[in-house]
Design an enzyme around this catalytic site. Structure first.
Site, PDB file in Angstrom:
ATOM      1  N   GLU A 149       3.257 -20.678 -75.827  1.00 45.36           N
ATOM      2  CA  GLU A 149       1.637 -20.875 -75.833  1.00 45.36           C
ATOM      3  C   GLU A 149       1.438 -21.494 -74.408  1.00 45.36           C
ATOM      4  O   GLU A 149       1.984 -22.410 -73.843  1.00 45.36           O
ATOM      5  CB  GLU A 149       1.407 -21.836 -76.806  1.00 45.36           C
ATOM      6  CG  GLU A 149      -0.027 -22.723 -76.632  1.00 45.36           C
ATOM      7  CD  GLU A 149      -1.195 -21.721 -76.825  1.00 45.36           C
ATOM      8  OE1 GLU A 149      -1.331 -20.974 -77.903  1.00 45.36           O
ATOM      9  OE2 GLU A 149      -1.879 -21.749 -75.585  1.00 45.36           O
ATOM     10  N   ASP A 194      -0.074 -13.083 -80.313  1.00 46.75           N
ATOM     11  CA  ASP A 194      -1.288 -13.558 -81.109  1.00 46.75           C
ATOM     12  C   ASP A 194      -2.094 -14.447 -80.102  1.00 46.75           C
ATOM     13  O   ASP A 194      -2.099 -15.442 -80.047  1.00 46.75           O
ATOM     14  CB  ASP A 194      -0.772 -14.615 -82.110  1.00 46.75           C
ATOM     15  CG  ASP A 194      -1.810 -15.225 -82.892  1.00 46.75           C
ATOM     16  OD1 ASP A 194      -3.043 -14.988 -82.978  1.00 46.75           O
ATOM     17  OD2 ASP A 194      -1.258 -16.300 -83.750  1.00 46.75           O
ATOM     18  N   GLN A 233      -8.909 -23.714 -70.289  1.00 44.45           N
ATOM     19  CA  GLN A 233      -9.862 -23.380 -71.157  1.00 44.45           C
ATOM     20  C   GLN A 233     -10.578 -24.563 -71.801  1.00 44.45           C
ATOM     21  O   GLN A 233     -10.141 -25.720 -71.940  1.00 44.45           O
ATOM     22  CB  GLN A 233      -9.597 -22.451 -72.096  1.00 44.45           C
ATOM     23  CG  GLN A 233      -8.394 -22.818 -73.259  1.00 44.45           C
ATOM     24  CD  GLN A 233      -7.418 -21.605 -73.658  1.00 44.45           C
ATOM     25  OE1 GLN A 233      -7.683 -20.553 -73.736  1.00 44.45           O
ATOM     26  NE2 GLN A 233      -6.345 -22.171 -73.951  1.00 44.45           N
ATOM     27  N   PRO A 261      -6.802 -16.669 -69.653  1.00 43.84           N
ATOM     28  CA  PRO A 261      -5.552 -16.692 -69.685  1.00 43.84           C
ATOM     29  C   PRO A 261      -4.646 -15.496 -70.306  1.00 43.84           C
ATOM     30  O   PRO A 261      -3.653 -15.119 -70.197  1.00 43.84           O
ATOM     31  CB  PRO A 261      -5.001 -17.976 -70.411  1.00 43.84           C
ATOM     32  CG  PRO A 261      -6.258 -18.253 -71.113  1.00 43.84           C
ATOM     33  CD  PRO A 261      -7.452 -17.670 -70.333  1.00 43.84           C
ATOM     34  N   ASP A 308       3.277 -19.341 -69.686  1.00 40.62           N
ATOM     35  CA  ASP A 308       2.657 -18.104 -69.820  1.00 40.62           C
ATOM     36  C   ASP A 308       3.527 -16.909 -70.435  1.00 40.62           C
ATOM     37  O   ASP A 308       4.699 -16.586 -69.790  1.00 40.62           O
ATOM     38  CB  ASP A 308       2.257 -17.595 -68.341  1.00 40.62           C
ATOM     39  CG  ASP A 308       1.342 -16.379 -68.190  1.00 40.62           C
ATOM     40  OD1 ASP A 308       1.446 -15.659 -69.350  1.00 40.62           O
ATOM     41  OD2 ASP A 308       0.637 -16.091 -67.243  1.00 40.62           O
ATOM     42  N   GLY A 309       3.151 -16.327 -71.383  1.00 45.22           N
ATOM     43  CA  GLY A 309       3.920 -15.316 -72.325  1.00 45.22           C
ATOM     44  C   GLY A 309       4.273 -14.188 -71.214  1.00 45.22           C
ATOM     45  O   GLY A 309       5.387 -13.739 -71.507  1.00 45.22           O
ATOM     46  N   THR A 330      -5.429 -14.732 -77.090  1.00 49.68           N
ATOM     47  CA  THR A 330      -6.951 -14.608 -76.976  1.00 49.68           C
ATOM     48  C   THR A 330      -7.284 -12.978 -76.411  1.00 49.68           C
ATOM     49  O   THR A 330      -6.381 -12.383 -76.244  1.00 49.68           O
ATOM     50  CB  THR A 330      -7.173 -15.558 -75.962  1.00 49.68           C
ATOM     51  OG1 THR A 330      -6.505 -15.460 -74.753  1.00 49.68           O
ATOM     52  CG2 THR A 330      -7.167 -17.047 -76.604  1.00 49.68           C
ATOM     53  N   ASP A 333      -2.395 -22.234 -82.648  1.00 55.78           N
ATOM     54  CA  ASP A 333      -2.973 -22.886 -83.808  1.00 55.78           C
ATOM     55  C   ASP A 333      -2.038 -22.964 -84.715  1.00 55.78           C
ATOM     56  O   ASP A 333      -2.170 -23.734 -85.813  1.00 55.78           O
ATOM     57  CB  ASP A 333      -4.123 -22.105 -84.282  1.00 55.78           C
ATOM     58  CG  ASP A 333      -3.843 -20.872 -84.316  1.00 55.78           C
ATOM     59  OD1 ASP A 333      -3.189 -20.258 -85.477  1.00 55.78           O
ATOM     60  OD2 ASP A 333      -4.033 -19.846 -83.415  1.00 55.78           O
ATOM     61  N   HIS A 381      -3.965 -14.351 -90.389  1.00 55.39           N
ATOM     62  CA  HIS A 381      -2.214 -14.593 -90.356  1.00 55.39           C
ATOM     63  C   HIS A 381      -1.386 -14.025 -91.210  1.00 55.39           C
ATOM     64  O   HIS A 381      -0.294 -13.567 -90.971  1.00 55.39           O
ATOM     65  CB  HIS A 381      -2.438 -16.373 -90.339  1.00 55.39           C
ATOM     66  CG  HIS A 381      -2.967 -16.762 -89.260  1.00 55.39           C
ATOM     67  ND1 HIS A 381      -3.951 -17.778 -89.576  1.00 55.39           N
ATOM     68  CD2 HIS A 381      -2.737 -16.764 -87.901  1.00 55.39           C
ATOM     69  CE1 HIS A 381      -4.242 -17.982 -88.047  1.00 55.39           C
ATOM     70  NE2 HIS A 381      -3.660 -17.279 -87.203  1.00 55.39           N
TER      71      HIS A 381
HETATM   72  N1  SAM Z   1      -6.321 -15.676 -83.898  1.00 50.79           N
HETATM   73  C1  SAM Z   1      -6.940 -15.586 -82.453  1.00 50.79           C
HETATM   74  C2  SAM Z   1      -7.691 -14.615 -81.929  1.00 50.79           C
HETATM   75  O1  SAM Z   1      -7.483 -13.384 -81.899  1.00 50.79           O
HETATM   76  O2  SAM Z   1      -9.171 -14.883 -81.805  1.00 50.79           O
HETATM   77  C3  SAM Z   1      -5.860 -15.983 -81.535  1.00 50.79           C
HETATM   78  C4  SAM Z   1      -5.836 -17.532 -81.654  1.00 50.79           C
HETATM   79  S1  SAM Z   1      -4.571 -18.265 -80.638  1.00 50.79           S
HETATM   80  C5  SAM Z   1      -5.348 -19.758 -80.955  1.00 50.79           C
HETATM   81  C6  SAM Z   1      -4.637 -17.820 -79.173  1.00 50.79           C
HETATM   82  C7  SAM Z   1      -3.844 -18.336 -77.996  1.00 50.79           C
HETATM   83  O3  SAM Z   1      -3.334 -17.854 -77.116  1.00 50.79           O
HETATM   84  C8  SAM Z   1      -4.492 -19.563 -77.159  1.00 50.79           C
HETATM   85  O4  SAM Z   1      -4.286 -20.786 -77.824  1.00 50.79           O
HETATM   86  C9  SAM Z   1      -4.322 -19.330 -75.825  1.00 50.79           C
HETATM   87  O5  SAM Z   1      -4.203 -20.615 -75.320  1.00 50.79           O
HETATM   88  C10 SAM Z   1      -3.064 -18.620 -76.093  1.00 50.79           C
HETATM   89  N2  SAM Z   1      -2.893 -17.678 -74.614  1.00 50.79           N
HETATM   90  C11 SAM Z   1      -3.558 -17.190 -74.046  1.00 50.79           C
HETATM   91  N3  SAM Z   1      -3.036 -16.485 -73.064  1.00 50.79           N
HETATM   92  C12 SAM Z   1      -1.798 -16.722 -73.062  1.00 50.79           C
HETATM   93  C13 SAM Z   1      -0.739 -16.379 -72.097  1.00 50.79           C
HETATM   94  N4  SAM Z   1      -0.784 -15.559 -71.155  1.00 50.79           N
HETATM   95  N5  SAM Z   1       0.420 -17.001 -72.796  1.00 50.79           N
HETATM   96  C14 SAM Z   1       0.782 -17.587 -73.613  1.00 50.79           C
HETATM   97  N6  SAM Z   1      -0.364 -18.039 -74.635  1.00 50.79           N
HETATM   98  C15 SAM Z   1      -1.694 -17.725 -74.334  1.00 50.79           C
END
Ligand code: SAM
Length: 284
Positions: free
Chosen positions: A106, A155, A31, A162, A137-138, A157, A86, A62
């Site tokens: 993450e 938590d 991204q 992703p 990947d979670g 995106t 983050d 949070h």
């Molecule tokens: N508080 C935020 C919001 O809802 O806007 C979420 C913030 S946090 C930075 C979200 C994180 O999820 C990102 O850093 C992203 O890289 C991660 N992410 C996205 N898809 C993912 C996946 N499949 N596995 C693990 N992490 C993932």
């Protein structure tokens, strides 16, 4: 010349923040990552142009994603955080002495690197010795565990790019399996207000209801997210999020919070009628 960050909340409603300067911009494997400094919200992080957090209002998100499930089970020891690079969710979790291990999964290592450099306010606890970072990947990570975690916090995106796989039935089913007998899963549940977000919220809710015997939704006010009205999902195997909660046990921990308190916790599960209606529409 004035510089503004603008996010399209709908084709007819945009949200703009005045920017002092751009601190970072780069493309990771997954991204686009940007960090800006602003007079109103302090520093803020965006991924693919979508707001993730600002220094001014991140405490609301949070605190609500962590203290609600931790009040229901303040003895949680093994916690899995999916996304959350983050560090804000990890920061709140590390305030509990009872938490022994936090697995942070993450997908994008660059998010962690950039946040540690530009957003120490959220990233400050990522190097706590109880935190184990996994850059994968979670969706794939949870497939491998059974009865391991007291609490899973999703938590992520939004449900595209992703993060898409983290809103699927397969993923919620695997989270259920990865939890202990009294485990809890909390996820960021999108917003009920604009139709596009409400559709994503309903889709996630339907799949969680199908995967967990207890599935409830709670709300918070987050000024920089679309419409400012945000939802979280609380799903559990046995524990109710309000009924039977020992509020005094959480108060006795003496944690100093800026948004969360136990009365607000109970009240956050009382939803506006139109939101209840949207949820009921997809419940069996
Ligand atoms: N508080 C935020 C919001 O809802 O806007 C979420 C913030 S946090 C930075 C979200 C994180 O999820 C990102 O850093 C992203 O890289 C991660 N992410 C996205 N898809 C993912 C996946 N499949 N596995 C693990 N992490 C993932």
């Amino acid at each position: 010349m004035e510089l503004w960050f603008t996010e399209e909340h709908t084709p007819n409603a945009h949200f703009s923040i005045k920017v002092d300067r751009q601190l970072y911009s780069g493309n990771s494997e997954f991204q686009r990552i940007d960090v800006f400094a602003s007079p109103e919200f302090g520093r803020f992080l965006t991924l693919d142009g979508y707001m993730m957090l600002t220094e001014k209002d991140e405490f609301i998100y949070h605190e609500m994603i962590v203290h609600v499930p931790m009040c229901v089970n303040p003895l949680a020891k093994d916690v899995l955080v999916i996304g959350g690079g983050d560090g804000g969710t990890v920061r709140e979790l590390t305030r509990y002495k009872s938490v022994e291990r936090i697995d942070l999964v993450e997908i994008d290592q660059e998010v962690v690197r950039v946040c540690e450099e530009y957003l120490p306010q959220t990233a400050s606890a990522l190097r706590d010795p109880r935190v184990n970072m996994h850059f994968e990947d979670g969706l794939k990570f949870v497939r491998h565990y059974e009865g391991k975690y007291d609490l899973i916090i999703v938590d992520s995106t939004d449900p595209f790019g992703p993060g898409e796989g983290l809103f699927t039935k397969e993923f919620y089913g695997n989270c259920f399996k990865a939890l202990k007998a009294d485990g809890i899963m909390v996820n960021q549940h999108e917003s009920p207000f604009y139709p596009g977000d409400a559709y994503a919220m309903q889709r996630a809710h339907k799949r969680i209801v199908e995967s967990f015997p207890i599935s409830r939704v709670y709300q918070a006010h987050i000024p920089t997210y679309p419409s400012g009205h945000w939802l979280f999902g609380f799903a559990a195997k046995t524990l109710s999020p309000v009924e039977g909660v020992n509020w005094d046990r959480w108060k006795a921990l003496g944690l100093d919070t800026r948004y969360y308190n136990t009365q607000l916790h109970a009240g956050a599960f009382a939803l506006p009628n139109y939101v209840e209606k949207l949820l009921k529409e997809v419940e069996p």
